[in-house]
Scaffold this motif. Structure first.
Motif, PDB file in Angstrom:
ATOM      1  N   LYS A  34      46.927 -10.249 -23.510  1.00 36.25           N
ATOM      2  CA  LYS A  34      46.979 -11.568 -22.900  1.00 36.25           C
ATOM      3  C   LYS A  34      45.644 -12.309 -23.045  1.00 36.25           C
ATOM      4  O   LYS A  34      44.580 -11.727 -22.912  1.00 36.25           O
ATOM      5  N   ASP A  96      54.960 -16.388 -24.247  1.00 34.38           N
ATOM      6  CA  ASP A  96      54.675 -17.262 -23.097  1.00 34.38           C
ATOM      7  C   ASP A  96      55.913 -18.005 -22.593  1.00 34.38           C
ATOM      8  O   ASP A  96      56.266 -17.923 -21.411  1.00 34.38           O
ATOM      9  N   LYS A 100      58.053 -17.696 -18.896  1.00 33.40           N
ATOM     10  CA  LYS A 100      57.594 -18.692 -17.920  1.00 33.40           C
ATOM     11  C   LYS A 100      58.755 -19.500 -17.362  1.00 33.40           C
ATOM     12  O   LYS A 100      59.445 -20.223 -18.078  1.00 33.40           O
ATOM     13  N   ALA A 130      50.784 -12.631 -25.346  1.00 32.80           N
ATOM     14  CA  ALA A 130      50.987 -13.919 -24.689  1.00 32.80           C
ATOM     15  C   ALA A 130      49.632 -14.558 -24.395  1.00 32.80           C
ATOM     16  O   ALA A 130      48.683 -13.869 -24.016  1.00 32.80           O
ATOM     17  N   THR A 132      49.049 -17.189 -22.105  1.00 32.97           N
ATOM     18  CA  THR A 132      48.823 -17.679 -20.746  1.00 32.97           C
ATOM     19  C   THR A 132      49.446 -16.807 -19.658  1.00 32.97           C
ATOM     20  O   THR A 132      49.580 -17.246 -18.522  1.00 32.97           O
TER      21      THR A 132
END
Length: 298
Positions: A34, A96, A100, A130, A132
């Motif tokens: 990440k 991401d 999300k 990912a 974020t």
């Protein structure tokens, strides 16, 4: 009561070193890569997938931004075991949007499917990349609970530390100098500052330009790297050495107010870096002028 001091975020290279050490002991159940630096996320994924291939795993690859990506196939891979090997490693890159809530690409059942697989006794590894993904996301928590590894891949700091404002001391410049040494490319600290300032905080682009310098036998940076702005330190230095004060003032205003445009299209203003670059450029121009005068005298 004094505020709790924020912990220093480790350098991504340190995080990868920890991942390498873990992989020597065997593949973990899951690895989450990440952070905003794609260079390190990619490097980490390669390490895990190389270990999975060496072990003989069936490797299933998915990319959340690939036009051919299908959530159904990913969920199917997560719910089943390997068909052709003793274990299955599933690599999900650019996850991401899929994880999300509220995103156009959000897959509601994906988080639960990943957590369920990690909690099961199915052999294999799940690798998630990912940019974020938050540390408190359910998938990150499930990874930690299952004994997996979370690797931080933040951007390198392109500004020097406040206690040492020399732009040559920034993480980004030091990283580039290290890469130059590995590739046996002659690159001085001032040249590294120029290269980082002209191209921006893009590790892949910096490596590409460094390889060009190596392949072209050390050709000058000014020929290989165009300054992305209406004014450049080299133009300013030439005007100052020539005594063209009027145009030099205009260049100073352009550089120190407008900054320069990085590779990502954003305009950056780093006064400390610009001062160093202008000083370096003036020194070079003065040396050139002195050499020319000496040649004419003889």
């Amino acid at each position: 009561m004094a505020a709790k001091k924020k912990a220093r975020e480790p350098h991504p290279a340190e995080e990868l070193a920890t991942l390498r050490a873990t992989l020597k002991q065997g593949l973990p159940t899951a690895v989450v890569l990440k952070g905003a630096e794609a260079y390190y996320r990619t490097a980490g994924a390669r390490l895990v997938l190389a270990a999975a291939t060496k072990r003989g795993d069936e490797v299933c690859r998915h990319d959340g931004k690939d036009p051919e990506f299908t959530a159904a196939r990913l969920l199917d891979d997560l719910s089943g075991g390997s068909l052709f090997a003793s274990a299955r490693t599933i690599h999900l890159e650019r996850a991401d949007g899929l994880l999300k809530k509220g995103s156009h690409d959000f897959v509601p059942s994906l988080g639960d499917a990943i957590a369920k697989r990690l909690a099961s006794s199915v052999a294999g590894c799940v690798v998630i990349g990912a940019e974020t993904l938050r540390v408190d996301h359910a998938v990150v928590k499930a990874t930690v609970k299952a004994g997996g590894v979370v690797v931080g891949c933040r951007k390198l700091w392109d500004s020097p530390p406040p206690w040492d404002p020399d732009p040559r001391r920034s993480e980004l410049v030091q990283w580039l100098l290290g890469q130059a040494r590995e590739r046996k490319v002659t690159l001085g600290p001032d040249d590294a500052v120029y290269l980082c300032s002209a191209i921006g905080n893009d590790l892949a682009a910096l490596l590409d330009r460094l390889n060009q310098i190596r392949d072209r036998g050390g050709e000058g940076l000014q020929q290989l790297v165009a300054w992305e702005a209406g004014a450049s330190p080299w133009e300013l230095a030439e005007l100052l050495v020539d005594g063209d004060a009027r145009r030099a003032v205009s260049q100073v205003e352009a550089l120190f107010q407008g900054g320069f445009q990085g590779k990502d299209g954003t305009r950056m203003v780093d006064h400390a870096a610009l001062v160093s670059l202008v000083t370096m450029a003036i020194t070079g121009k003065v040396r050139e002028a002195a050499a020319g005068a000496a040649a004419m005298a003889t």
